[in-house]
Design a protein around this motif. Structure first.
Motif, PDB file in Angstrom:
ATOM      1  N   CYS A 139       0.855  -1.201   0.000  1.00 16.62           N
ATOM      2  CA  CYS A 139       0.000   0.000   0.000  1.00 16.62           C
ATOM      3  C   CYS A 139       0.887   1.246   0.000  1.00 16.62           C
ATOM      4  O   CYS A 139       1.766   1.391   0.850  1.00 16.62           O
ATOM      5  CB  CYS A 139      -0.898   0.006   1.235  1.00 16.62           C
ATOM      6  SG  CYS A 139      -1.830   1.529   1.458  1.00 16.62           S
ATOM      7  N   VAL A 140       0.635   2.149  -0.985  1.00 21.61           N
ATOM      8  CA  VAL A 140       1.422   3.386  -1.055  1.00 21.61           C
ATOM      9  C   VAL A 140       0.659   4.577  -0.464  1.00 21.61           C
ATOM     10  O   VAL A 140       1.123   5.711  -0.547  1.00 21.61           O
ATOM     11  CB  VAL A 140       1.845   3.690  -2.516  1.00 21.61           C
ATOM     12  CG1 VAL A 140       2.766   2.601  -3.039  1.00 21.61           C
ATOM     13  CG2 VAL A 140       0.625   3.859  -3.432  1.00 21.61           C
ATOM     14  N   GLY A 141      -0.518   4.288   0.088  1.00 25.22           N
ATOM     15  CA  GLY A 141      -1.257   5.352   0.788  1.00 25.22           C
ATOM     16  C   GLY A 141      -1.905   6.377  -0.117  1.00 25.22           C
ATOM     17  O   GLY A 141      -2.205   7.492   0.317  1.00 25.22           O
ATOM     18  N   CYS A 142      -2.172   6.022  -1.386  1.00 29.78           N
ATOM     19  CA  CYS A 142      -2.711   7.008  -2.333  1.00 29.78           C
ATOM     20  C   CYS A 142      -4.146   7.406  -2.017  1.00 29.78           C
ATOM     21  O   CYS A 142      -4.612   8.477  -2.405  1.00 29.78           O
ATOM     22  CB  CYS A 142      -2.624   6.461  -3.759  1.00 29.78           C
ATOM     23  SG  CYS A 142      -3.671   5.000  -4.023  1.00 29.78           S
ATOM     24  N   GLY A 143      -4.897   6.533  -1.376  1.00 28.46           N
ATOM     25  CA  GLY A 143      -6.272   6.864  -1.002  1.00 28.46           C
ATOM     26  C   GLY A 143      -7.306   6.645  -2.094  1.00 28.46           C
ATOM     27  O   GLY A 143      -8.488   6.966  -1.905  1.00 28.46           O
ATOM     28  N   CYS A 171      -8.688   4.038  -2.959  1.00 26.41           N
ATOM     29  CA  CYS A 171      -9.684   3.043  -2.541  1.00 26.41           C
ATOM     30  C   CYS A 171     -10.773   3.643  -1.653  1.00 26.41           C
ATOM     31  O   CYS A 171     -11.839   3.058  -1.499  1.00 26.41           O
ATOM     32  CB  CYS A 171      -8.978   1.924  -1.764  1.00 26.41           C
ATOM     33  SG  CYS A 171      -7.985   2.547  -0.384  1.00 26.41           S
ATOM     34  N   CYS A 193      -7.594  -0.403  -6.378  1.00 25.96           N
ATOM     35  CA  CYS A 193      -6.222  -0.134  -5.911  1.00 25.96           C
ATOM     36  C   CYS A 193      -5.197  -0.278  -7.043  1.00 25.96           C
ATOM     37  O   CYS A 193      -5.030  -1.362  -7.588  1.00 25.96           O
ATOM     38  CB  CYS A 193      -5.883  -1.106  -4.775  1.00 25.96           C
ATOM     39  SG  CYS A 193      -4.170  -0.955  -4.232  1.00 25.96           S
ATOM     40  N   PRO A 194      -4.500   0.797  -7.384  1.00 26.60           N
ATOM     41  CA  PRO A 194      -3.509   0.718  -8.477  1.00 26.60           C
ATOM     42  C   PRO A 194      -2.282  -0.115  -8.108  1.00 26.60           C
ATOM     43  O   PRO A 194      -1.547  -0.554  -8.985  1.00 26.60           O
ATOM     44  CB  PRO A 194      -3.133   2.182  -8.727  1.00 26.60           C
ATOM     45  CG  PRO A 194      -3.431   2.884  -7.443  1.00 26.60           C
ATOM     46  CD  PRO A 194      -4.586   2.156  -6.824  1.00 26.60           C
ATOM     47  N   SER A 195      -2.056  -0.327  -6.823  1.00 23.09           N
ATOM     48  CA  SER A 195      -0.891  -1.107  -6.394  1.00 23.09           C
ATOM     49  C   SER A 195      -1.222  -2.582  -6.229  1.00 23.09           C
ATOM     50  O   SER A 195      -0.343  -3.367  -5.855  1.00 23.09           O
ATOM     51  CB  SER A 195      -0.353  -0.568  -5.062  1.00 23.09           C
ATOM     52  OG  SER A 195      -0.063   0.801  -5.163  1.00 23.09           O
ATOM     53  N   VAL A 217      -3.025  -4.100  -3.935  1.00 22.40           N
ATOM     54  CA  VAL A 217      -2.956  -4.585  -2.543  1.00 22.40           C
ATOM     55  C   VAL A 217      -4.031  -5.676  -2.338  1.00 22.40           C
ATOM     56  O   VAL A 217      -5.213  -5.420  -2.561  1.00 22.40           O
ATOM     57  CB  VAL A 217      -3.192  -3.429  -1.537  1.00 22.40           C
ATOM     58  CG1 VAL A 217      -3.255  -3.965  -0.112  1.00 22.40           C
ATOM     59  CG2 VAL A 217      -2.103  -2.379  -1.665  1.00 22.40           C
TER      60      VAL A 217
HETATM   61  S1  SF4 Z   1      -5.729   2.295  -3.237  1.00 17.27           S
HETATM   62 FE1  SF4 Z   1      -4.304   0.640  -2.632  1.00 17.27          FE
HETATM   63  S2  SF4 Z   1      -2.318   1.668  -2.395  1.00 17.27           S
HETATM   64 FE2  SF4 Z   1      -3.889   3.298  -2.412  1.00 17.27          FE
HETATM   65  S3  SF4 Z   1      -4.401   3.601  -0.210  1.00 17.27           S
HETATM   66 FE3  SF4 Z   1      -5.865   2.108  -1.003  1.00 17.27          FE
HETATM   67  S4  SF4 Z   1      -4.928   0.109  -0.538  1.00 17.27           S
HETATM   68 FE4  SF4 Z   1      -3.288   1.633  -0.345  1.00 17.27          FE
END
Ligand code: SF4
Ligand code: SF4
Length: 401
Positions: free
Chosen positions: A13-17, A19, A74-76, A78
């Motif tokens: 998770c890169v914390g982009c938000g 989601c 989620c682009p990463s 997760v």
């Molecule tokens: S979209 Fe994925 S990477 Fe971004 S905050 Fe949510 S879980 Fe983390």
């Protein structure tokens, strides 16, 4: 505390938000701690930094619907569902969640004779007004249709609550499968429960035991069809749950009933007359977990015009046992779904909602919606029965999902 999660997955998770708007608990509370990003931060604090898994941490985890709406957003990539399953397994092992009464209830699901007799006893108690309405139980059936196998082209997974409470949907499923010319085999002892609710509750060992029994109950290599989105998602995940080649091979045989039917619609008779338009609701375990959406629409389109909701597939709040365990949040989440259905009705006049998951159907019906399984609508459509007879039929038959 070791949360039994994979470090790389927790780190992804890169914390982009991105989601956050897709998370129902964040949408209704606005609280970061009740978002996927907030929950991941809390998991990191416990798993990596040694913070105690206190009451707040347990609350953040227990209030997750496990809808997995955060995953496709989620682009990463997760794998939030895996992180939550590992965390809940750890909390349950340490008796920080899923108290004994819940464990006993989940244990009973693996004993189908008990589920059937308990359901019948509850149905009688409901007729005598001995069951408090606040428990949120749907009206339970006093009688269930007898199911008969008709061949061995495909298996039908019948399950626990679905079979006890909503067996008419199994009868309709047999009818439409047989209308394609295929014969259906019914499982015997051992296929009592898929274990989905156990996995959600952190009872992974129980879920594995049930999974091994289910696999033994479906010998051979015929496809295994499932008409409950939650059960289908669990069966398709047996390869991961058990980590064996045999379990992966079993999981590869599992199909949501609509996936199987959508390939055979040309074998079905046309609807003598089209049903009234139907609003389609995507259960999270079909949309986000099985990632299957077009098949349900194709099946419904065989007999009715399909009306879409405008809420971007947001969870309805049912979440397996979530609506019973977290009634306030589940109700607030459902309210958004009710508003989306009301907008669809105002736009198109459609009143009937199609849902391929018993939990969603029961939760939405408790709020007054007319909800039917797509397979029931298909069976009704090819038999020529109109939908305007639906409301009185449902009132007379509470199990007529
Ligand atoms: S979209 Fe994925 S990477 Fe971004 S905050 Fe949510 S879980 Fe983390
Ligand atoms: S699984 Fe659903 S409720 Fe849980 S964090 Fe993800 S989007 Fe929110």
């Amino acid at each position: 505390m070791d949360l039994h999660v994979v470090d790389d997955e927790l780190a992804s998770c890169v914390g982009c938000g991105l989601c956050l708007p897709h998370c129902p608990t964040f949408r209704v509370t606005g609280e970061e701690a009740l978002s996927p990003r907030g929950r991941i931060a809390a998991m990191r604090a416990v798993h990596w930094d040694g913070d105690p898994p206190d009451g707040s941490f347990v609350h953040f985890m227990e209030t997750c619907v496990q809808c997995r709406g955060c995953e496709p957003a989620c682009p990463s990539g997760v794998p939030f569902g895996r992180l939550m399953e590992g965390t809940r397994d750890t909390l349950a092992r340490h008796h920080r969640m899923t108290p004994r009464w819940q464990r006993a209830a989940f244990w009973s699901l693996g004993h189908h004779a008990l589920v059937l007799s308990g359901s019948s006893a509850l149905a009688v108690a409901q007729r005598l007004h001995l069951v408090p309405r606040r428990l949120g139980l749907p009206p339970l059936p006093l009688r269930r249709p007898r199911l008969r196998g008709s061949g061995d082209d495909v298996w039908l997974f019948t399950g626990c609550v679905m079979d006890a409470w909503l067996r008419p949907t199994h009868a309709a499923t047999l009818k439409v499968i047989e209308a394609t010319g295929a014969g259906v085999r019914l499982p015997g002892h051992g296929a009592d429960c898929c274990g989905a609710l156990h996995t959600h509750a952190g009872l992974t060992r129980q879920a594995r035991r049930l999974a091994r029994r289910v696999m033994r109950a479906f010998p051979g290599d015929s496809p295994i069809l499932v008409n409950s989105a939650g059960c289908g998602a669990a069966l398709k995940d047996y390869g991961h749950l058990l980590g064996t080649a045999e379990a992966s091979a079993f999981a590869a045989r599992v199909l949501d009933i609509h996936e199987w039917l959508a390939e055979r619609l040309d074998l079905l008779p046309p609807a003598p007359r089209r049903l009234a338009p139907v609003i389609v609701q995507d259960p999270c375990h079909l949309l986000h977990v099985q990632r299957s959406t077009t098949a349900v629409r194709a099946v419904l389109a065989h007999v009715a015009d399909v009306v879409e909701l405008d809420d971007d597939g947001l969870c309805c709040g049912a979440g397996g046992a979530y609506s019973a365990l977290e009634p306030e949040l589940a109700g607030a989440i459902r309210q958004r779904k009710l508003e989306a259905v009301a907008r669809a009705t105002a736009r198109t006049g459609a009143r009937v909602v199609a849902s391929a998951n018993p939990g969603c159907a029961i939760h939405l019906r408790a709020a007054g919606l007319i909800v039917r399984h797509p397979v029931n609508l298909l069976a009704q459509g090819i038999s020529g029965e109109p939908t305007d007879q639906l409301a009185p039929a449902l009132a007379a038959d509470p199990a007529g999902f």
